[in-house]
Design a protein around this motif. Structure first.
Motif, PDB file in Angstrom:
ATOM      1  N   VAL A   1      18.871 -34.704  15.517  1.00 18.73           N
ATOM      2  CA  VAL A   1      19.369 -35.839  16.298  1.00 18.73           C
ATOM      3  C   VAL A   1      20.694 -36.371  15.760  1.00 18.73           C
ATOM      4  O   VAL A   1      21.676 -36.530  16.500  1.00 18.73           O
ATOM      5  N   GLY A   2      20.753 -36.660  14.478  1.00 23.37           N
ATOM      6  CA  GLY A   2      21.973 -37.219  13.902  1.00 23.37           C
ATOM      7  C   GLY A   2      23.142 -36.267  13.988  1.00 23.37           C
ATOM      8  O   GLY A   2      24.262 -36.659  14.344  1.00 23.37           O
ATOM      9  N   ARG A   3      22.904 -34.993  13.683  1.00 27.24           N
ATOM     10  CA  ARG A   3      23.974 -33.991  13.707  1.00 27.24           C
ATOM     11  C   ARG A   3      24.499 -33.801  15.129  1.00 27.24           C
ATOM     12  O   ARG A   3      25.709 -33.762  15.351  1.00 27.24           O
ATOM     13  N   PHE A   4      23.600 -33.704  16.108  1.00 25.62           N
ATOM     14  CA  PHE A   4      24.033 -33.505  17.488  1.00 25.62           C
ATOM     15  C   PHE A   4      24.744 -34.736  18.032  1.00 25.62           C
ATOM     16  O   PHE A   4      25.669 -34.619  18.844  1.00 25.62           O
ATOM     17  N   ALA A   5      24.333 -35.918  17.610  1.00 29.31           N
ATOM     18  CA  ALA A   5      25.021 -37.132  18.049  1.00 29.31           C
ATOM     19  C   ALA A   5      26.472 -37.131  17.569  1.00 29.31           C
ATOM     20  O   ALA A   5      27.383 -37.544  18.301  1.00 29.31           O
ATOM     21  N   LYS A   6      26.708 -36.677  16.344  1.00 27.60           N
ATOM     22  CA  LYS A   6      28.086 -36.594  15.835  1.00 27.60           C
ATOM     23  C   LYS A   6      28.925 -35.600  16.625  1.00 27.60           C
ATOM     24  O   LYS A   6      30.096 -35.838  16.909  1.00 27.60           O
ATOM     25  N   LEU A   7      28.316 -34.467  16.979  1.00 26.78           N
ATOM     26  CA  LEU A   7      29.063 -33.391  17.610  1.00 26.78           C
ATOM     27  C   LEU A   7      29.260 -33.587  19.110  1.00 26.78           C
ATOM     28  O   LEU A   7      30.315 -33.253  19.654  1.00 26.78           O
ATOM     29  N   PHE A   8      28.261 -34.121  19.797  1.00 27.11           N
ATOM     30  CA  PHE A   8      28.268 -34.073  21.254  1.00 27.11           C
ATOM     31  C   PHE A   8      28.409 -35.438  21.933  1.00 27.11           C
ATOM     32  O   PHE A   8      28.358 -35.522  23.151  1.00 27.11           O
ATOM     33  N   THR A   9      28.555 -36.501  21.133  1.00 27.05           N
ATOM     34  CA  THR A   9      28.791 -37.828  21.704  1.00 27.05           C
ATOM     35  C   THR A   9      29.993 -38.457  21.009  1.00 27.05           C
ATOM     36  O   THR A   9      30.542 -37.903  20.056  1.00 27.05           O
TER      37      THR A   9
ATOM     38  N   LEU B   1      29.637 -41.660  19.917  1.00 26.45           N
ATOM     39  CA  LEU B   1      29.071 -42.763  19.147  1.00 26.45           C
ATOM     40  C   LEU B   1      29.684 -42.774  17.751  1.00 26.45           C
ATOM     41  O   LEU B   1      29.971 -41.712  17.186  1.00 26.45           O
ATOM     42  N   PRO B   2      29.887 -43.939  17.152  1.00 31.91           N
ATOM     43  CA  PRO B   2      30.439 -43.995  15.791  1.00 31.91           C
ATOM     44  C   PRO B   2      29.584 -43.193  14.810  1.00 31.91           C
ATOM     45  O   PRO B   2      28.357 -43.092  14.973  1.00 31.91           O
ATOM     46  N   VAL B   3      30.219 -42.613  13.819  1.00 33.10           N
ATOM     47  CA  VAL B   3      29.523 -41.774  12.837  1.00 33.10           C
ATOM     48  C   VAL B   3      28.376 -42.537  12.188  1.00 33.10           C
ATOM     49  O   VAL B   3      27.273 -41.994  11.995  1.00 33.10           O
ATOM     50  N   GLU B   4      28.618 -43.804  11.861  1.00 33.04           N
ATOM     51  CA  GLU B   4      27.571 -44.596  11.204  1.00 33.04           C
ATOM     52  C   GLU B   4      26.342 -44.745  12.109  1.00 33.04           C
ATOM     53  O   GLU B   4      25.204 -44.681  11.644  1.00 33.04           O
ATOM     54  N   GLU B   5      26.576 -44.931  13.402  1.00 30.93           N
ATOM     55  CA  GLU B   5      25.468 -45.046  14.352  1.00 30.93           C
ATOM     56  C   GLU B   5      24.725 -43.710  14.480  1.00 30.93           C
ATOM     57  O   GLU B   5      23.496 -43.676  14.567  1.00 30.93           O
ATOM     58  N   CYS B   6      25.465 -42.616  14.475  1.00 33.33           N
ATOM     59  CA  CYS B   6      24.835 -41.294  14.534  1.00 33.33           C
ATOM     60  C   CYS B   6      23.924 -41.076  13.327  1.00 33.33           C
ATOM     61  O   CYS B   6      22.803 -40.555  13.457  1.00 33.33           O
ATOM     62  N   GLU B   7      24.400 -41.474  12.169  1.00 31.65           N
ATOM     63  CA  GLU B   7      23.593 -41.317  10.951  1.00 31.65           C
ATOM     64  C   GLU B   7      22.370 -42.223  10.993  1.00 31.65           C
ATOM     65  O   GLU B   7      21.290 -41.834  10.532  1.00 31.65           O
ATOM     66  N   ARG B   8      22.532 -43.425  11.540  1.00 35.41           N
ATOM     67  CA  ARG B   8      21.387 -44.331  11.663  1.00 35.41           C
ATOM     68  C   ARG B   8      20.327 -43.738  12.589  1.00 35.41           C
ATOM     69  O   ARG B   8      19.125 -43.753  12.278  1.00 35.41           O
ATOM     70  N   LEU B   9      20.765 -43.205  13.714  1.00 32.84           N
ATOM     71  CA  LEU B   9      19.825 -42.611  14.668  1.00 32.84           C
ATOM     72  C   LEU B   9      19.102 -41.419  14.048  1.00 32.84           C
ATOM     73  O   LEU B   9      17.901 -41.231  14.235  1.00 32.84           O
ATOM     74  N   GLY B  10      19.842 -40.600  13.296  1.00 30.69           N
ATOM     75  CA  GLY B  10      19.246 -39.426  12.676  1.00 30.69           C
ATOM     76  C   GLY B  10      18.243 -39.758  11.594  1.00 30.69           C
ATOM     77  O   GLY B  10      17.380 -38.930  11.271  1.00 30.69           O
ATOM     78  N   ALA B  11      18.332 -40.950  11.027  1.00 27.55           N
ATOM     79  CA  ALA B  11      17.435 -41.345   9.935  1.00 27.55           C
ATOM     80  C   ALA B  11      16.142 -41.984  10.439  1.00 27.55           C
ATOM     81  O   ALA B  11      15.224 -42.233   9.647  1.00 27.55           O
TER      82      ALA B  11
END
Length: 430
Positions: free
Chosen positions: A283-291, A293-303
């Motif tokens: 989830v976190g990795r794909f959010a960084k690549l394909f959206t 969304l701010p990196v910090e938010e992507c990391e939060r979602l992935g956690a």
């Protein structure tokens, strides 16, 4: 023959702190696999409007999720003040890229290639802004310079710069030959043509950077070397990682086949559902690549864990679908999913198989319906799905592979399910 300095893989550690916005995005969001010269490219990108390209051969009417990472690279390139070039392979598609393939690609007619390019253009228009401005994207077709080449002139002027020994040493070719799989002379020419593309783009448009998946490294390096030899210009190559899911599967494939980006080849609901079904670890990795969304938010979602990760997947699916199909399509897909999964409803936006009364005269087997609805590829697979208690009809277990449905049974829509996440409707039309 040694590679020129401009075409060697830069071993700069990934702790390098870029000055340019584009390389910062590439590194922080996980897009970057290799680069020929991090620091020189970084310096070049401090000036706005640097032209960079990615090539796409026209092998299908739509691009698929496997292309989406590189499309996002072009989008970020434009958002950080530079000029993307989408190069359609109207010429190179006539040859076919042999990179890491076990066999030769089917040859397409010029008419098929043109039709495929028209379909692919629909995707790029959603992610990039085209026009005449300094950072507006260009869409070009390499048939413009490849179709008119004189063979003998090309061999003399371009072919003499290529060492067969070196070409055979590239992993994309070597792996094919090591497996004793045939590599035609036609395919062997592909890397020369792609190198020539980079030369022509640099000569005509000042293109300074070629990007692509890491399987394109050898082809990119050839273009850099050729341009240095013919024009004495410094240009760069940058590759993205070949993407697999956390469980080792190739990105972009599902049980039903490729995840296409054109709505006429895959419904926005099915596209949304593909992302909703992302494994927790991705989830976190794909959010960084394909959206975006701010990196910090992507990391939060992935956690996130437990039930919260499911809401993160919905955020991911909505963000990716909004970019590809629009906010309305994403909202409709989410509403349909909640109707189907949370409230046990039918869902108006589910993939639908519409049958005529003539088609089901005398009845039609549920196995045929499962296959035609795209929930299984073959009748054998559909029967196995039923035998393993993975199929449902109108949310009830389907246990009889010999079940026949007639016009009366299909008077109202019938919902078929394969597992918990894949559904389709079967309707009867007038």
């Amino acid at each position: 023959m040694d590679w020129p300095a401009s075409a060697k893989m830069d071993d700069t550690p990934m702790t390098y702190h870029p000055k340019s916005d584009f390389l910062h995005v590439m590194m922080s969001r996980g897009f970057l696999a290799d680069c020929t010269d991090y620091q020189a490219l970084d310096e070049a990108m401090l000036k706005p409007g640097l032209p960079a390209y990615i090539g796409y051969d026209a092998t299908a009417k739509s691009l698929h999720v496997g292309h989406l990472l590189n499309i996002m690279m072009l989008r970020w390139l434009q958002k950080t003040g530079h000029k993307p070039i989408t190069l359609m392979g109207g010429g190179t598609t006539k040859v076919g890229d042999p990179s890491f393939r076990a066999d030769e690609r089917p040859l397409l007619t010029p008419e098929q290639i043109d039709t495929n390019i028209d379909g692919m253009k629909q995707v790029f228009a959603k992610y990039l802004t085209y026009g005449d401005g300094p950072t507006d994207a260009l869409m070009l077709n390499n048939a413009e310079w490849l179709d008119g080449l004189n063979y003998l002139d090309f061999l003399r002027d371009i072919g003499r710069h290529f060492s067969v020994n070196r070409m055979l040493a590239f992993e994309s070719v070597k792996s094919r030959l090591d497996r004793e799989q045939s590599l035609s002379f036609l395919e062997f020419n592909y890397m020369i043509l792609q190198a020539y593309d980079f030369l022509e783009l640099n000569r005509r448009y000042g293109c300074t950077l070629q990007m692509g998946g890491s399987d394109q490294w050898g082809n990119i390096v050839n273009g850099i070397d050729l341009t240095r030899r013919v024009l004495d210009h410094q240009i760069f190559g940058l590759t993205s990682p070949l993407l697999t899911t956390s469980d080792g599967r190739k990105m972009g494939k599902s049980q039903g086949g490729a995840i296409w980006l054109n709505a006429d080849m895959l419904s926005p609901y099915e596209f949304w559902q593909f992302w909703r079904n992302t494994t927790d670890a991705d989830v976190g990795r794909f959010a960084k690549l394909f959206t975006e969304l701010p990196v910090e938010e992507c990391e939060r979602l992935g956690a996130l864990e437990g039930s919260e990760i499911n809401e993160a997947k919905i955020i991911l699916a909505n963000a990716v679908t909004t970019l590809c199909h629009g906010a309305d399509a994403a909202a409709t897909a989410e509403a349909t999913a909640r109707e189907v999964f949370e409230r046990g409803g039918v869902g108006d936006d589910l993939p639908t198989l519409a049958l005529t009364a003539q088609e089901i005269e005398g009845g039609i087997s549920v196995v045929q319906l499962i296959v035609r609805a795209g929930l299984a590829k073959t009748g054998k697979e559909a029967k196995r799905l039923i035998a393993e208690n993975g199929a449902r009809i109108d949310d009830a277990p389907l246990t009889d592979a010999g079940l026949m449905l007639d016009a009366a049974a299909l008077a109202s829509p019938v919902k078929l399910s394969a597992g918990k996440k894949r559904h389709a409707l079967v309707t009867l039309t007038d």
